[in-house]
Design a protein around this motif. Structure first.
Motif, short mmCIF file in Angstrom:
data_model
loop_
_atom_site.label_atom_id
_atom_site.label_comp_id
_atom_site.label_asym_id
_atom_site.label_seq_id
_atom_site.Cartn_x
_atom_site.Cartn_y
_atom_site.Cartn_z
N SER A 1 0.84 -1.19 0.00
CA SER A 1 0.00 0.00 0.00
C SER A 1 0.88 1.23 0.00
O SER A 1 1.84 1.32 0.77
CB SER A 1 -0.92 0.03 1.23
OG SER A 1 -1.97 -0.90 1.09
N PHE A 2 0.55 2.16 -0.89
CA PHE A 2 1.26 3.43 -0.98
C PHE A 2 0.30 4.55 -0.58
O PHE A 2 -0.84 4.57 -1.03
CB PHE A 2 1.73 3.70 -2.42
CG PHE A 2 2.61 2.63 -3.00
CD1 PHE A 2 3.98 2.64 -2.79
CD2 PHE A 2 2.07 1.62 -3.80
CE1 PHE A 2 4.80 1.66 -3.34
CE2 PHE A 2 2.88 0.64 -4.35
CZ PHE A 2 4.25 0.66 -4.13
N ALA A 3 0.76 5.48 0.25
CA ALA A 3 -0.09 6.59 0.66
C ALA A 3 0.66 7.91 0.48
O ALA A 3 1.89 7.96 0.56
CB ALA A 3 -0.53 6.44 2.12
N SER A 4 -0.11 8.96 0.22
CA SER A 4 0.47 10.28 0.00
C SER A 4 -0.08 11.28 1.00
O SER A 4 -1.26 11.24 1.36
CB SER A 4 0.17 10.76 -1.42
OG SER A 4 0.64 12.08 -1.61
N SER A 5 0.76 12.17 1.43
CA SER A 5 0.34 13.23 2.35
C SER A 5 -0.08 14.49 1.62
O SER A 5 -0.45 15.48 2.24
CB SER A 5 1.48 13.57 3.33
OG SER A 5 2.63 14.01 2.61
N PHE A 6 -0.03 14.46 0.28
CA PHE A 6 -0.36 15.63 -0.53
C PHE A 6 -1.84 15.60 -0.94
O PHE A 6 -2.34 14.58 -1.41
CB PHE A 6 0.51 15.69 -1.78
CG PHE A 6 1.98 15.79 -1.48
CD1 PHE A 6 2.52 16.94 -0.95
CD2 PHE A 6 2.82 14.72 -1.73
CE1 PHE A 6 3.88 17.04 -0.67
CE2 PHE A 6 4.17 14.79 -1.46
CZ PHE A 6 4.71 15.96 -0.92
N ASP A 7 -2.51 16.72 -0.80
CA ASP A 7 -3.92 16.81 -1.19
C ASP A 7 -4.09 16.73 -2.70
O ASP A 7 -5.09 16.20 -3.18
CB ASP A 7 -4.53 18.12 -0.68
CG ASP A 7 -4.76 18.12 0.82
OD1 ASP A 7 -5.30 17.12 1.33
OD2 ASP A 7 -4.37 19.10 1.47
N ASP A 8 -3.13 17.28 -3.46
CA ASP A 8 -3.30 17.42 -4.90
C ASP A 8 -2.64 16.32 -5.73
O ASP A 8 -2.57 16.42 -6.95
CB ASP A 8 -2.77 18.78 -5.35
CG ASP A 8 -1.29 18.97 -5.02
OD1 ASP A 8 -0.74 18.14 -4.26
OD2 ASP A 8 -0.69 19.95 -5.51
N VAL A 9 -2.16 15.26 -5.10
CA VAL A 9 -1.56 14.18 -5.86
C VAL A 9 -2.66 13.44 -6.63
O VAL A 9 -3.81 13.37 -6.19
CB VAL A 9 -0.80 13.21 -4.93
CG1 VAL A 9 -1.78 12.34 -4.15
CG2 VAL A 9 0.16 12.33 -5.72
N ASP A 10 -2.31 12.90 -7.79
CA ASP A 10 -3.28 12.19 -8.62
C ASP A 10 -2.98 10.69 -8.58
O ASP A 10 -2.14 10.21 -9.35
CB ASP A 10 -3.21 12.70 -10.07
CG ASP A 10 -4.28 12.09 -10.97
OD1 ASP A 10 -4.95 11.14 -10.53
OD2 ASP A 10 -4.44 12.57 -12.11
N PRO A 11 -3.63 9.94 -7.69
CA PRO A 11 -3.29 8.52 -7.55
C PRO A 11 -3.62 7.70 -8.80
O PRO A 11 -2.95 6.72 -9.10
CB PRO A 11 -4.13 8.07 -6.35
CG PRO A 11 -5.25 9.06 -6.26
CD PRO A 11 -4.68 10.35 -6.74
N GLU A 12 -4.65 8.08 -9.52
CA GLU A 12 -5.02 7.32 -10.72
C GLU A 12 -3.93 7.43 -11.78
O GLU A 12 -3.62 6.46 -12.47
CB GLU A 12 -6.36 7.81 -11.26
CG GLU A 12 -6.90 6.93 -12.36
CD GLU A 12 -8.37 7.15 -12.61
OE1 GLU A 12 -8.97 6.35 -13.36
OE2 GLU A 12 -8.93 8.13 -12.06
N TYR A 13 -3.33 8.61 -11.90
CA TYR A 13 -2.26 8.82 -12.87
C TYR A 13 -1.02 7.99 -12.51
O TYR A 13 -0.28 7.54 -13.38
CB TYR A 13 -1.90 10.31 -12.93
CG TYR A 13 -0.74 10.63 -13.83
CD1 TYR A 13 -0.87 10.58 -15.22
CD2 TYR A 13 0.50 10.98 -13.29
CE1 TYR A 13 0.20 10.87 -16.05
CE2 TYR A 13 1.57 11.27 -14.12
CZ TYR A 13 1.41 11.21 -15.50
OH TYR A 13 2.50 11.50 -16.30
N ARG A 14 -0.79 7.79 -11.22
CA ARG A 14 0.38 7.06 -10.75
C ARG A 14 0.14 5.56 -10.60
O ARG A 14 1.07 4.81 -10.29
CB ARG A 14 0.81 7.61 -9.38
CG ARG A 14 1.09 9.11 -9.36
CD ARG A 14 2.28 9.48 -10.22
NE ARG A 14 2.53 10.91 -10.22
CZ ARG A 14 3.50 11.50 -10.91
NH1 ARG A 14 4.31 10.76 -11.66
NH2 ARG A 14 3.67 12.81 -10.87
N LEU A 15 -1.08 5.12 -10.83
CA LEU A 15 -1.47 3.74 -10.52
C LEU A 15 -0.60 2.70 -11.22
O LEU A 15 -0.07 1.79 -10.58
CB LEU A 15 -2.94 3.53 -10.89
CG LEU A 15 -3.55 2.18 -10.49
CD1 LEU A 15 -3.51 2.01 -8.98
CD2 LEU A 15 -4.99 2.08 -10.99
#
Length: 250
Positions: free
Chosen positions: A145-159
């Motif tokens: 599992s990967f998690a980000s502390s940024f509000d504006d990160v795009d997880p779908e783009y990084r999937l």
């Protein structure tokens, strides 16, 4: 040859260097965090959801090889036994592909307790998350599992990139475990076209896009990828890619 995605070049170099021979889960995990941080996801948890779990250090949460989520959140999670109601954990066994935490509430009718876990995780700094199920032989199931502390990160783009990184790291971890599901002792020879297709899979390209790049039909691309998957005894392109990278087949 295209550049590897999600820190793949860094990971491949590391895996073939003397550092890999240290057989150190700590060093491997640090590299995993470094590579995923380049994608905006600096919080990582890697572990097993079945009894046949990899070697783990005792100071970490049960069934986890390692995790660097915020310590306050880990303590709260353990004290309240959130693993029993965590929708990420509960839904991982139902998934055959990577998924976004943000989409769980839209895809499933989550219970109030499940929503509480997701909301409290966000409050703890895990704003967006991606989970990659890692299926092995004999029903083995591990997960990154990967998690980000940024509000504006795009997880779908990084999937797709995080998916590739998860499989690459999983195989490297498996190789230093006492009982390794990840070792490939077979003598496998991939054709040049199979290698070409896998290299572009590593870049996140679809069969249609690879066909345009290589000037062949989409069916031809699928044919070569299926051959590579058969040779490496895998049932997904990403798993095949990871197994091909480890022994240096591509």
């Amino acid at each position: 040859m295209p550049k590897s995605v999600a820190g793949g070049t860094k990971w491949t170099y590391f895996a073939s260097s003397n550092a890999q021979n240290s057989r150190s889960p700590e060093v491997l995990f640090d590299l995993l965090v470094s590579c995923s941080s380049e994608q905006g996801f600096s919080q990582v948890a890697y572990g097993a959801l079945t009894d046949a779990e990899p070697t783990r250090r005792p100071e970490y949460l049960p069934a986890a090889v390692t995790v660097n989520f915020p310590s306050a959140w880990r303590e709260r999670y353990a004290e309240r036994r959130y693993n029993a109601i965590d929708p990420v954990v509960r839904r991982t066994t139902m998934q055959s592909a990577p998924f976004l935490w943000d989409q769980l509430a839209h895809k499933y009718q989550l219970q109030p307790g499940e929503m509480r876990v997701l909301n409290e995780a966000k409050e703890a700094g895990l704003k967006h998350g991606v989970t990659v199920p890692l299926f092995g032989p004999f029903g083995q199931l591990s997960v990154v599992s990967f998690a980000s502390s940024f509000d504006d990160v795009d997880p779908e783009y990084r999937l797709s990139r995080l998916n590739a990184l998860a499989w690459q790291s999983h195989h490297t971890f498996a190789e230093i475990a006492p009982s390794s599901e990840g070792k490939c002792h077979m003598k496998v020879a991939l054709s040049e076209r199979e290698k070409d297709c896998l290299r572009w899979v590593e870049e996140g390209k679809s069969s249609c896009e690879i066909g345009v790049i290589l000037r062949v039909s989409e069916n031809t691309v699928n044919f070569h990828l299926k051959n590579a998957m058969r040779k490496l005894e895998t049932n997904s392109r990403t798993h095949c890619l990871a197994k091909a990278i480890r022994p240096g087949l591509i």
